[in-house]
Scaffold this active site. Structure first.
Site, mmCIF file in Angstrom:
data_model
loop_
_atom_site.group_PDB
_atom_site.id
_atom_site.type_symbol
_atom_site.label_atom_id
_atom_site.label_comp_id
_atom_site.label_asym_id
_atom_site.label_seq_id
_atom_site.Cartn_x
_atom_site.Cartn_y
_atom_site.Cartn_z
ATOM 1 N N ASN A 31 20.736 -48.882 -64.529
ATOM 2 C CA ASN A 31 20.003 -49.184 -65.104
ATOM 3 C C ASN A 31 19.780 -50.230 -65.412
ATOM 4 O O ASN A 31 19.614 -50.869 -66.998
ATOM 5 C CB ASN A 31 20.273 -48.477 -66.327
ATOM 6 C CG ASN A 31 20.626 -46.706 -65.873
ATOM 7 O OD1 ASN A 31 19.527 -46.157 -65.498
ATOM 8 N ND2 ASN A 31 21.046 -45.884 -66.400
ATOM 9 N N HIS A 73 15.689 -35.818 -72.996
ATOM 10 C CA HIS A 73 17.281 -36.347 -72.252
ATOM 11 C C HIS A 73 18.066 -35.445 -73.080
ATOM 12 O O HIS A 73 18.385 -34.640 -74.448
ATOM 13 C CB HIS A 73 17.778 -38.049 -72.889
ATOM 14 C CG HIS A 73 19.234 -38.306 -71.605
ATOM 15 N ND1 HIS A 73 20.255 -37.798 -72.437
ATOM 16 C CD2 HIS A 73 19.562 -38.840 -70.965
ATOM 17 C CE1 HIS A 73 21.567 -38.606 -71.770
ATOM 18 N NE2 HIS A 73 20.646 -39.723 -70.570
ATOM 19 N N GLU A 130 10.973 -39.225 -76.123
ATOM 20 C CA GLU A 130 11.718 -40.514 -75.628
ATOM 21 C C GLU A 130 10.489 -41.326 -75.063
ATOM 22 O O GLU A 130 9.304 -40.815 -74.871
ATOM 23 C CB GLU A 130 12.304 -40.172 -74.483
ATOM 24 C CG GLU A 130 13.446 -39.684 -74.330
ATOM 25 C CD GLU A 130 14.150 -39.325 -72.905
ATOM 26 O OE1 GLU A 130 14.071 -40.022 -71.642
ATOM 27 O OE2 GLU A 130 15.200 -38.452 -72.321
ATOM 28 N N SER A 172 13.099 -40.600 -68.626
ATOM 29 C CA SER A 172 14.592 -41.258 -67.854
ATOM 30 C C SER A 172 14.139 -40.956 -66.404
ATOM 31 O O SER A 172 14.964 -41.881 -65.603
ATOM 32 C CB SER A 172 15.637 -41.201 -68.668
ATOM 33 O OG SER A 172 15.821 -39.664 -68.606
ATOM 34 N N ASP A 189 13.212 -41.736 -78.548
ATOM 35 C CA ASP A 189 14.654 -42.368 -78.159
ATOM 36 C C ASP A 189 14.084 -43.908 -77.070
ATOM 37 O O ASP A 189 13.101 -43.305 -75.888
ATOM 38 C CB ASP A 189 15.532 -41.874 -76.712
ATOM 39 C CG ASP A 189 17.140 -41.518 -76.445
ATOM 40 O OD1 ASP A 189 17.025 -43.145 -76.384
ATOM 41 O OD2 ASP A 189 17.182 -41.180 -75.755
ATOM 42 N N HIS A 249 15.173 -46.681 -72.014
ATOM 43 C CA HIS A 249 14.457 -47.105 -71.013
ATOM 44 C C HIS A 249 13.407 -48.290 -71.635
ATOM 45 O O HIS A 249 12.917 -48.515 -70.716
ATOM 46 C CB HIS A 249 14.256 -46.270 -70.297
ATOM 47 C CG HIS A 249 15.698 -44.949 -69.421
ATOM 48 N ND1 HIS A 249 16.066 -45.866 -68.714
ATOM 49 C CD2 HIS A 249 16.446 -44.230 -70.260
ATOM 50 C CE1 HIS A 249 16.913 -45.019 -68.442
ATOM 51 N NE2 HIS A 249 16.869 -43.231 -69.637
ATOM 52 N N LYS A 252 22.011 -49.853 -71.387
ATOM 53 C CA LYS A 252 20.825 -50.181 -69.862
ATOM 54 C C LYS A 252 20.871 -51.394 -69.946
ATOM 55 O O LYS A 252 21.094 -52.741 -69.617
ATOM 56 C CB LYS A 252 19.961 -49.405 -70.102
ATOM 57 C CG LYS A 252 20.104 -47.422 -69.782
ATOM 58 C CD LYS A 252 19.976 -46.345 -70.129
ATOM 59 C CE LYS A 252 20.738 -45.427 -69.715
ATOM 60 N NZ LYS A 252 20.521 -44.505 -71.007
HETATM 61 C C1 LIG Z 1 21.113 -43.236 -70.949
HETATM 62 C C2 LIG Z 1 20.349 -42.456 -71.829
HETATM 63 C C3 LIG Z 1 20.915 -42.282 -73.082
HETATM 64 C C4 LIG Z 1 22.453 -42.278 -73.539
HETATM 65 O O1 LIG Z 1 22.766 -43.282 -73.460
HETATM 66 P P1 LIG Z 1 24.582 -44.016 -73.096
HETATM 67 O O2 LIG Z 1 24.132 -45.312 -73.844
HETATM 68 O O3 LIG Z 1 24.293 -44.496 -72.039
HETATM 69 O O4 LIG Z 1 25.096 -42.685 -73.826
HETATM 70 C C5 LIG Z 1 20.281 -41.434 -74.087
HETATM 71 N N1 LIG Z 1 18.690 -41.464 -73.930
HETATM 72 C C6 LIG Z 1 18.698 -41.444 -72.289
HETATM 73 C C7 LIG Z 1 17.018 -41.498 -72.687
HETATM 74 C C8 LIG Z 1 18.697 -42.113 -71.753
HETATM 75 O O5 LIG Z 1 19.122 -42.755 -70.678
#
Ligand SMILES: *Cc1c(COP(=O)(O)O)cnc(C)c1O
Length: 378
Positions: A45, A131, A172, A176, A201, A204, A235
């Protein structure tokens, strides 16, 4: 029930759902070493290639020099150091919110935030593809959970009409495992009409889309209307940690109530120091150049499609078939693990190809050719 571990592991193997850790003997990057083989990595990522940035390496060293190794305690005791506060101010400015709060991971953001704001008698309405950390946080909160089919505005609207208590919509920006975007403008309209709040969220999206990589809410001019903007530093920012950007009032309440913040040692101060510098890079003209390179790489891999994100899934369906495709790609020199249940629905196993600004054209072309040979071109 007995503690029959072998029967559980055998079942996982039989279902094509067995997972193993694989060790990289190299740095993270477009080229990695696994079991003595050099592989082209299309599964990280690290969308902007920042894990290799000398500037970030130097920032981590400098952070250790200035602030030492560990953070000593949780944020509320004596673990809040200047770089944490500076990073949070920079994140709030970047996300155009009044305030921001950082956690040790994105997972911890969800687990701390959602149960701090809603509980029994309230309703959380989640996109079906949300997620796992959002689902876990919703369960932990004790609120009633309602799920709408992926990006289905009609069903979301219906659920909003009957929801009880405080209502939190959770989705989101960029999904993801699918790489598509949510219809954010329409979701914002709907949640406002019903007096609900929205947690978005942007794991990405941040760094990848929007002006200066500020994410989907900024791209659509909706930052001021998304109540809770969540993201990760792990990421596109190339480090680790997570954040929530919101109003000052919300952040102050979270400082008092978010258990994953209160009962966990603060992130390393050197990480906070480096993350602020990563954020500067993301928002700079260098960030624009890296985003341009990423777009170009995605375009080279999927010429027909317009750019949405760095995630280019090839959905295969059957779990064992996805494993076989991943093994074939590995023989051709690529690291692209198969993504299976429970990360995605049963029968929708896939290769989740992630493109980085750090890939070169030759690597992209080799992957295109290999996907074509496997019958996996779009
Ligand atoms: C990776 C991810 C998370 C978690 O983030 P980390 O910092 O890896 O714990 C939360 N939400 C989504 C959509 C993700 O892809």
């Amino acid at each position: 029930m007995s503690w029959d571990i072998p029967s559980q592991t055998n079942q996982l193997r039989a279902d094509g759902l067995w997972r193993e850790l694989r060790t990289l003997d190299s740095k993270q990057g477009p080229l990695v070493h696994v079991d003595g083989c050099e592989l082209i990595n299309f599964s990280s990522n690290d969308y902007l290639g920042l894990t290799a940035s000398e500037v970030l390496h130097e920032a981590l060293r400098k952070g250790v020099q200035l602030y030492g190794a560990g953070s000593g305690s949780s944020r509320l005791v004596c673990g809040t150091l200047k770089p944490h506060v500076e990073l949070e101010a920079a994140l709030a400015a970047f996300k155009q919110t009044e305030a921001a709060l950082t956690f040790s991971s994105g997972y911890a953001v969800a687990l701390g935030t959602i149960p701090a704001l809603v509980g029994k008698g309230d309703t959380i309405i989640l996109d079906k593809l949300s997620h796992a950390c959002l689902v876990d946080a919703a369960r932990l909160s004790g609120a009633t959970i309602r799920v709408f089919p992926h990006n289905h505005l009609g069903k979301l609207s219906k659920l909003l009409e009957t929801a009880q208590g405080r209502v939190l919509v959770v989705t989101e920006a960029i999904f993801s495992m699918d790489g598509d975007a949510c219809p954010l403008a329409e979701i914002v309209e709907l949640k406002e009409r019903h007096g609900a709040w929205l947690l978005l969220d942007e794991a990405h999206a941040v760094g990848v889309i929007g002006p200066q990589g500020r994410g989907l809410s900024a791209a659509l001019g909706l930052s001021g209307r998304v109540d809770l903007q969540m993201g990760t530093l792990s990421k596109a920012l190339g480090l680790s940690g997570g954040y929530l950007a919101a109003s000052r009032q919300v952040i102050d309440l979270l400082i008092n109530r978010a258990r994953s913040l209160i009962y966990s040692t603060a992130p390393l101060p050197c990480l906070a120091h480096a993350a602020r510098i990563a954020l500067d890079i993301v928002a700079s003209s260098e960030g624009d150049r890296r985003r341009q390179a990423l777009r170009e790489n995605v375009r080279q891999l999927s010429p027909g499609d317009s750019f949405v994100s760095a995630i280019v899934p090839r959905i295969i369906g059957d779990e064992n078939h996805a494993m076989a495709a991943s093994a074939r790609l590995r023989e051709s020199g690529f690291l692209i693990p198969a993504i299976r249940y429970p990360t995605v629905a049963r029968g929708s196993a896939r290769l989740r190809i992630t493109v980085s600004a750090a890939h070169d054209l030759g690597q992209i072309q080799r992957l295109r050719q290999s996907l074509f040979e496997l019958g996996l071109s779009e």
